[in-house]
Design a protein around this motif. Structure first.
Motif, mmCIF file in Angstrom:
data_model
loop_
_atom_site.group_PDB
_atom_site.id
_atom_site.type_symbol
_atom_site.label_atom_id
_atom_site.label_comp_id
_atom_site.label_asym_id
_atom_site.label_seq_id
_atom_site.Cartn_x
_atom_site.Cartn_y
_atom_site.Cartn_z
ATOM 1 N N PHE A 1 41.813 -28.905 156.696
ATOM 2 C CA PHE A 1 41.706 -30.209 157.351
ATOM 3 C C PHE A 1 40.912 -30.069 158.653
ATOM 4 O O PHE A 1 40.106 -30.937 159.003
ATOM 5 C CB PHE A 1 43.112 -30.749 157.621
ATOM 6 C CG PHE A 1 43.149 -32.081 158.307
ATOM 7 C CD1 PHE A 1 43.004 -33.258 157.594
ATOM 8 C CD2 PHE A 1 43.352 -32.173 159.681
ATOM 9 C CE1 PHE A 1 43.047 -34.495 158.223
ATOM 10 C CE2 PHE A 1 43.394 -33.395 160.321
ATOM 11 C CZ PHE A 1 43.247 -34.566 159.587
ATOM 12 N N GLY A 2 41.125 -28.953 159.357
ATOM 13 C CA GLY A 2 40.372 -28.699 160.586
ATOM 14 C C GLY A 2 38.900 -28.451 160.335
ATOM 15 O O GLY A 2 38.038 -28.934 161.076
ATOM 16 N N TYR A 3 38.570 -27.681 159.295
ATOM 17 C CA TYR A 3 37.158 -27.474 158.951
ATOM 18 C C TYR A 3 36.459 -28.801 158.692
ATOM 19 O O TYR A 3 35.313 -29.022 159.096
ATOM 20 C CB TYR A 3 37.050 -26.610 157.683
ATOM 21 C CG TYR A 3 37.338 -25.142 157.874
ATOM 22 C CD1 TYR A 3 36.905 -24.462 159.001
ATOM 23 C CD2 TYR A 3 38.028 -24.418 156.900
ATOM 24 C CE1 TYR A 3 37.162 -23.117 159.168
ATOM 25 C CE2 TYR A 3 38.287 -23.065 157.055
ATOM 26 C CZ TYR A 3 37.855 -22.421 158.196
ATOM 27 O OH TYR A 3 38.103 -21.086 158.354
ATOM 28 N N ILE A 4 37.150 -29.694 157.987
ATOM 29 C CA ILE A 4 36.564 -30.975 157.606
ATOM 30 C C ILE A 4 36.347 -31.880 158.813
ATOM 31 O O ILE A 4 35.316 -32.551 158.933
ATOM 32 C CB ILE A 4 37.467 -31.684 156.568
ATOM 33 C CG1 ILE A 4 37.503 -30.879 155.267
ATOM 34 C CG2 ILE A 4 36.996 -33.110 156.301
ATOM 35 C CD1 ILE A 4 38.602 -31.327 154.315
ATOM 36 N N THR A 5 37.315 -31.900 159.724
ATOM 37 C CA THR A 5 37.294 -32.888 160.810
ATOM 38 C C THR A 5 36.661 -32.379 162.102
ATOM 39 O O THR A 5 35.906 -33.109 162.749
ATOM 40 C CB THR A 5 38.730 -33.367 161.116
ATOM 41 O OG1 THR A 5 39.558 -32.230 161.430
ATOM 42 C CG2 THR A 5 39.312 -34.092 159.914
ATOM 43 N N LEU A 6 36.961 -31.144 162.509
ATOM 44 C CA LEU A 6 36.533 -30.672 163.826
ATOM 45 C C LEU A 6 35.022 -30.499 163.931
ATOM 46 O O LEU A 6 34.448 -30.661 165.011
ATOM 47 C CB LEU A 6 37.224 -29.342 164.160
ATOM 48 C CG LEU A 6 38.736 -29.400 164.390
ATOM 49 C CD1 LEU A 6 39.305 -27.996 164.538
ATOM 50 C CD2 LEU A 6 39.071 -30.234 165.623
ATOM 51 N N PHE A 7 34.365 -30.164 162.806
ATOM 52 C CA PHE A 7 32.929 -29.873 162.844
ATOM 53 C C PHE A 7 32.202 -30.677 161.767
ATOM 54 O O PHE A 7 31.346 -30.150 161.047
ATOM 55 C CB PHE A 7 32.697 -28.371 162.646
ATOM 56 C CG PHE A 7 33.534 -27.502 163.544
ATOM 57 C CD1 PHE A 7 33.179 -27.307 164.863
ATOM 58 C CD2 PHE A 7 34.690 -26.911 163.068
ATOM 59 C CE1 PHE A 7 33.950 -26.522 165.698
ATOM 60 C CE2 PHE A 7 35.474 -26.120 163.893
ATOM 61 C CZ PHE A 7 35.111 -25.921 165.220
ATOM 62 N N ALA A 8 32.532 -31.967 161.674
ATOM 63 C CA ALA A 8 32.006 -32.817 160.596
ATOM 64 C C ALA A 8 30.486 -32.910 160.628
ATOM 65 O O ALA A 8 29.832 -32.880 159.585
ATOM 66 C CB ALA A 8 32.619 -34.212 160.689
ATOM 67 N N SER A 9 29.893 -33.013 161.804
ATOM 68 C CA SER A 9 28.449 -33.211 161.888
ATOM 69 C C SER A 9 27.666 -31.935 161.616
ATOM 70 O O SER A 9 26.435 -31.960 161.552
ATOM 71 C CB SER A 9 28.063 -33.763 163.266
ATOM 72 O OG SER A 9 28.453 -32.871 164.286
ATOM 73 N N ALA A 10 28.360 -30.782 161.458
ATOM 74 C CA ALA A 10 27.671 -29.523 161.177
ATOM 75 C C ALA A 10 27.627 -29.207 159.687
ATOM 76 O O ALA A 10 26.737 -28.490 159.235
ATOM 77 C CB ALA A 10 28.349 -28.369 161.922
ATOM 78 N N MET A 11 28.572 -29.742 158.911
ATOM 79 C CA MET A 11 28.604 -29.433 157.482
ATOM 80 C C MET A 11 29.108 -30.652 156.716
ATOM 81 O O MET A 11 30.289 -30.740 156.372
ATOM 82 C CB MET A 11 29.498 -28.220 157.213
ATOM 83 C CG MET A 11 29.438 -27.719 155.776
ATOM 84 S SD MET A 11 30.492 -26.272 155.526
ATOM 85 C CE MET A 11 30.367 -26.061 153.746
ATOM 86 N N VAL B 1 36.827 -35.337 170.153
ATOM 87 C CA VAL B 1 36.171 -34.661 171.274
ATOM 88 C C VAL B 1 35.100 -33.694 170.771
ATOM 89 O O VAL B 1 33.958 -33.688 171.263
ATOM 90 C CB VAL B 1 37.215 -33.914 172.132
ATOM 91 C CG1 VAL B 1 36.535 -33.172 173.274
ATOM 92 C CG2 VAL B 1 38.265 -34.886 172.665
ATOM 93 N N THR B 2 35.441 -32.857 169.787
ATOM 94 C CA THR B 2 34.485 -31.843 169.325
ATOM 95 C C THR B 2 33.250 -32.463 168.681
ATOM 96 O O THR B 2 32.123 -32.008 168.928
ATOM 97 C CB THR B 2 35.156 -30.885 168.325
ATOM 98 O OG1 THR B 2 35.711 -31.637 167.237
ATOM 99 C CG2 THR B 2 36.252 -30.086 168.997
ATOM 100 N N ASN B 3 33.424 -33.480 167.873
ATOM 101 C CA ASN B 3 32.269 -34.077 167.197
ATOM 102 C C ASN B 3 31.345 -34.798 168.168
ATOM 103 O O ASN B 3 30.116 -34.726 168.033
ATOM 104 C CB ASN B 3 32.743 -35.037 166.100
ATOM 105 C CG ASN B 3 33.133 -34.310 164.830
ATOM 106 O OD1 ASN B 3 32.297 -33.764 164.130
ATOM 107 N ND2 ASN B 3 34.423 -34.282 164.553
ATOM 108 N N VAL B 4 31.912 -35.476 169.140
ATOM 109 C CA VAL B 4 31.081 -36.155 170.136
ATOM 110 C C VAL B 4 30.297 -35.133 170.959
ATOM 111 O O VAL B 4 29.110 -35.329 171.258
ATOM 112 C CB VAL B 4 31.953 -37.048 171.035
ATOM 113 C CG1 VAL B 4 31.151 -37.533 172.241
ATOM 114 C CG2 VAL B 4 32.467 -38.245 170.250
ATOM 115 N N MET B 5 30.944 -34.013 171.300
ATOM 116 C CA MET B 5 30.243 -32.971 172.058
ATOM 117 C C MET B 5 29.171 -32.297 171.206
ATOM 118 O O MET B 5 28.099 -31.924 171.711
ATOM 119 C CB MET B 5 31.247 -31.942 172.572
ATOM 120 C CG MET B 5 32.174 -32.487 173.656
ATOM 121 S SD MET B 5 33.310 -31.244 174.307
ATOM 122 C CE MET B 5 32.162 -30.156 175.147
ATOM 123 N N LEU B 6 29.427 -32.138 169.913
ATOM 124 C CA LEU B 6 28.401 -31.588 169.024
ATOM 125 C C LEU B 6 27.179 -32.498 168.982
ATOM 126 O O LEU B 6 26.037 -32.035 169.037
ATOM 127 C CB LEU B 6 28.965 -31.420 167.606
ATOM 128 C CG LEU B 6 29.877 -30.224 167.342
ATOM 129 C CD1 LEU B 6 30.448 -30.295 165.933
ATOM 130 C CD2 LEU B 6 29.115 -28.917 167.524
#
Length: 670
Positions: free
Chosen positions: A507-517, A570-575
Motif C-alpha cells: 500500500f505504501g509503494y502504491i501511494t507514497l511514490f505514485a508519480s514515480a511508478m 506530502v511525499t507526492n507533492v514534494m516529488l
C-alpha cells in the motif's frame, strides 16, 4: 464433538503424574483428553462435551439466530441461553447444530484456556512457575503448563475440521475472483475473515487507480521520461484521493461485517493476557483484587526494549547504504556514506551500471531485499522478546505493540532508500529504478515463498504423513485422526501479521511514490489476486488451523494506513514540486533552461513554493473534511443496528420469553 479437537503437545519431560493431572483437570471442566503416541512424541487430543459448549456459549454471550422477527436481511440473534433450547425461538435442538465449525472451535479454545487451578496444588506435580507468576491464588492451567520449568506442554493448537474444511475449499474454488468471506468466517473466525475481507476490498478498489495509471503509461509520448511526464501529477492526485476514500470506506465496510458477525461491541471487553504480572491490589473502581503494574516500571521496560531493538535498525541502515553505493546513488566522494570499493561497480559500463543491457542495476536492489529478509527474520524474534518484556496487560496491547515494532522495521528498510533518492538526491528517474527493483523483488519473493515453496512443502508433508499412517495401519493402531494429527504436527503456525505487513507495505509503494511508478497500481491488482488465492491455499493445506478469535476490525493496521495516506499527500507533492520537473511542464514561465536542465527563475521561487504549499494543504484539507463528513457507519447500517436492539428488547419483553425464564427459575429452585 468429533469434528473439533485441540492438540496439546507434551514435552519430553512430562511425567505420567503430570499427564494424569492434565487429563483430570480437563475432565473436571467438561472436556475429554485422550492420549495419543507417535514417533514425534506424545499428544493429548481434547474434545468438549455438549454441556461444556453450551455453558461457554452462555458465559460469553455468544449470539445465535432465533426464529422470531427475522425480516429480510436482518436475521435476529439473541445471546445464547439454555432456556431457549427447547422453545419455538430456537431453530435446532442443540447449540452444536446451530453453531458454525469456527464458533465451536472458539468455545473449545476458551474452555481450555479458562481452566484455572490453585497455585498451591502445582508443587505436588513438580510444576514450578517463574516467580513473577506466583503472586496469585489461582493460575490458568495452560499458562502454568507452558511457563513451568521445565515446560510440560510445548504448544497447543486446533486440528482442522476435515468435513467443514472440504466444504470451504469447494466454495473458494467456485469463486475464481474473490474469497467467500462469510464461509471463511464460519470456519476460521472473524480475525482471519477480516483479513480476506480487507484483501477483497483492496483488490477491487485498486482497479480504478490501476486503470488510470495504465492509461497514462501508454499515452505518454515516446522519449518522454517520468521526470517530464505532464499528466503524472494528475495521477498522483488521483492516488492520494483514492487512498483517502479507501481508508474511509473500508471503515464502513468493516463496520458492516462487524454488525453481521455480532462483534461490533466486542472490543469493549479486553482479553487479559495470562502472562501479565504485577502486585495484587484493590481496584480503585470495583474494590476487587486486581493485578497492578506501576507506570514508571512500564516506561523503564519500554526504554530497555528500545535499546534492544536499536542494533538491528542500525544493521538495516548499513545494508541500505551499501545497496545505495552498489547502485551508484551515492556519488559525493567526500560523503561519510561513500564506499569507493562498491561504487566502482556502478560506474558506466560496469556490471551494476544503469546502462547495463542485462538489467544489472536490479541486482543490488534484489540483493538488498534478500538481506532485509534475513535481518527481518532475526528481528522478528527480538521484537517478540521485547514485547513480552514490556509486560502488556491485554492481548490487544501486546498485539499492537508487536505490530508497530515490526512494521516500523520493515517500513524503515523498504522506504528509507527511496526517501534518500527522492528527497536528498532529488532524482525521480533513479527513484523509479530503485522502486521497480524493490517492488518486483518483493513480489517475486512472495510468489516463491508463499506459492511455490508452500505447495512443495505441503506435498512432501502429505507423503510423509501417508507413509507413517500406512506403517501404523499395518500394526492395526491407526485411525483417520492419527493420520491428521501426524500431518499437522509438522506444519507451521499461521501468522496473519506477516500477510498484513506485506500488503500494507505494498500500500505504501502504491501511494507514497505514485508519480514515480504509475504502473505500480495495476501490477498490484494482479499480484493481490495471486496473493489472496495463495493465502487461502496456505491456510487450508500448508499451515495449521489458527486458533479462532473474535474481532471487530483489522486493528492498528487501519491506523497505519491512515498515517501512510496523509504521508502520501506530502511525499507526492514534494516529488512533483522539488524532485522532478513535472511542475515545470505545467508552469514553464517559472523556470529557465541552462546547463541542460531547468532551474527556477530568479524571483519565482516563492511562487513554486506557494504552488506546492497550496497543493499540499488543499489535499490535506480535503482528506480531513472527507474523514470528518463520512461516518464510519452508513445510515442504513445505523438503522439496522438500532432496529436489532429494538427487536431484541421486544423479544425479551414478550410473554413467551418471560414464560421460559419463569420455567427455568422454577426448575432451578427444584
Amino acid at each position: 464433538m468429533s469434528d473439533n479437537r485441540y492438540v496439546l503437545v507434551l514435552s519430553e519431560k512430562c511425567s505420567d503424574q503430570q499427564l494424569n493431572f492434565i487429563i483430570g483437570q480437563l475432565s473436571k471442566n467438561g472436556l475429554q483428553g485422550t492420549l495419543e503416541d507417535s514417533e514425534d512424541g506424545k499428544v493429548v487430543l481434547v474434545t468438549a462435551s455438549k454441556q461444556c459448549l453450551e455453558s461457554k456459549a452462555e458465559e460469553i454471550g455468544l449470539e445465535v439466530p432465533i426464529n422470531k422477527c427475522n425480516e429480510g436481511d436482518l436475521k435476529l440473534c439473541m445471546p445464547f441461553t439454555t432456556k431457549i433450547l427447547e422453545s419455538d425461538f430456537f431453530p435446532l435442538p442443540s447449540v452444536e447444530k446451530c453453531l458454525t465449525s469456527g464458533q465451536r472451535s472458539l468455545l473449545l479454545r476458551l474452555a481450555i484456556e479458562d481452566i484455572s487451578v490453585s497455585i498451591d496444588l502445582l508443587p505436588q506435580y513438580q510444576i514450578v512457575l517463574p516467580k513473577r507468576l506466583t503472586n496469585v491464588k489461582r493460575v490458568k492451567l495452560m499458562t502454568a503448563l507452558k511457563h513451568s520449568k521445565p515446560h510440560v506442554i510445548e504448544e497447543c493448537f486446533p486440528l482442522h475440521d476435515l468435513e467443514a474444511k472440504s466444504a470451504l475449499w469447494k466454495k473458494i474454488q467456485s469463486n475464481p475472483i474473490q474469497v467467500p468471506i462469510t464461509a471463511v468466517r464460519e470456519y476460521f473466525g472473524e480475525e482471519v475473515a477480516f483479513y480476506f475481507a480487507w484483501m477483497n476490498f483492496f483488490n477491487i478498489t485498486l482497479i480504478f487507480p490501476g486503470l488510470v495509471g495504465l492509461y497514462l503509461h501508454f499515452m505518454r509520448p515516446r522519449g518522454v521520461d517520468i521526470d517530464h511526464a505532464k499528466y503524472l501529477p494528475v495521477f498522483a492526485v488521483v492516488v492520494t484521493v483514492w487512498a483517502t476514500f479507501f481508508v474511509i470506506f473500508w471503515r464502513r465496510r468493516q463496520s458492516f461485517w462487524a454488525f453481521n458477525w455480532d462483534t461490533i461491541d466486542f472490543e469493549r471487553v479486553a482479553e487479559m493476557r495470562p502472562e501479565f504480572f504485577g502486585e495484587i491490589r484493590a481496584s480503585p473502581v470495583t474494590d476487587l483484587p486486581e493485578i497492578y503494574y506501576p507506570q514508571w516500571n512500564k516506561m523503564l521496560r519500554y526504554f530497555v526494549s528500545f535499546l534492544a531493538a536499536t542494533p538491528m535498525l542500525l544493521l538495516a541502515v548499513k545494508a541500505m547504504l551499501l545497496s545505495l553505493n552498489l547502485n551508484g546513488y551515492i556519488k559525493d566522494h567526500h560523503s561519510i556514506f561513500y564506499v569507493k570499493s562498491l561504487c566502482q561497480y556502478a560506474e558506466p559500463g560496469a556490471i551494476f551500471a544503469q546502462d547495463n543491457p542485462y538489467y544489472g542495476w536490479m541486482v543490488p536492489t534484489l540483493l538488498h531485499s534478500v538481506i532485509i529478509l534475513v535481518l527481518n527474520t532475526i528481528y522478528r524474534s527480538i521484537a517478540v522478546w521485547c514485547t513480552d518484556f514490556e509486560n502488556h496487560k491485554t492481548t490487544a496491547e501486546w498485539n499492537n505493540s508487536l505490530i508497530i515494532k515490526r512494521f516500523l522495521f520493515e517500513a524503515f528498510d523498504c522506504y528509507l532508500p527511496l526517501f534518500y533518492i527522492a528527497f536528498y538526491r532529488l532524482d525521480i528517474n533513479s527513484l523509479r529504478s530503485e522502486l521497480v527493483g524493490l517492488f518486483w523483488g518483493d513480489e517475486l519473493r512472495r510468489i516463491a515463498l508463499e506459492v511455490i515453496v508452500p505447495f512443495v512443502l505441503s506435498w512432501q508433508k502429505s507423503r510423509s504423513a501417508e507413509k507413517k499412517y500406512t506403517t501404523a495401519k499395518k500394526e492395526d493402531v491407526a485411525t483417520e485422526v492419527d493420520k491428521q494429527y501426524i500431518k499437522e504436527l509438522k506444519e507451521e503456525e499461521y501468522e496473519a501479521f506477516d500477510d498484513y505487513l506485506e500488503m500494507v507495505i505494498q500500500f505504501g509503494y502504491i501511494t507514497l511514490f505514485a508519480s514515480a511508478m504509475p504502473l505500480c497500481s495495476i501490477i498490484s491488482v494482479v499480484f493481490l489476486f495471486i496473493e489472496t488465492k495463495s493465502d487461502c491455499f496456505k491456510l487450508m493445506f500448508v499451515n495449521r488451523r489458527p486458533p479462532v478469535r473474535r474481532a471487530a476490525n483489522i486493528g492498528v493496521w487501519l491506523t497505519l494506513m491512515q498515517f501512510m495516506t496523509i504521508s502520501s499527500i506530502v511525499t507526492n507533492v514534494m516529488l512533483i514540486g522539488f524532485s522532478s520537473e513535472q511542475l515545470q511542464v505545467w508552469f514553464p514561465q517559472l523556470y529557465d533552461f541552462y546547463d541542460n536542465d531547468h532551474w527556477i527563475s530568479e524571483g519565482s521561487g516563492r511562487y513554486v513554493v506557494g504552488l506546492v504549499f497550496c497543493m499540499e494543504h488543499l489535499l490535506l484539507i480535503f482528506a480531513a473534511l472527507a474523514t470528518w463528513m463520512i461516518s464510519p457507519e452508513s445510515e442504513k447500517l445505523k438503522n439496522r443496528r438500532l432496529r436489532k436492539v429494538y427487536k431484541q428488547k421486544e423479544v425479551e419483553q414478550s410473554k413467551e420469553w418471560q414464560r421460559l425464564l419463569n420455567k427455568a427459575e422454577r426448575e432451578l429452585v427444584k
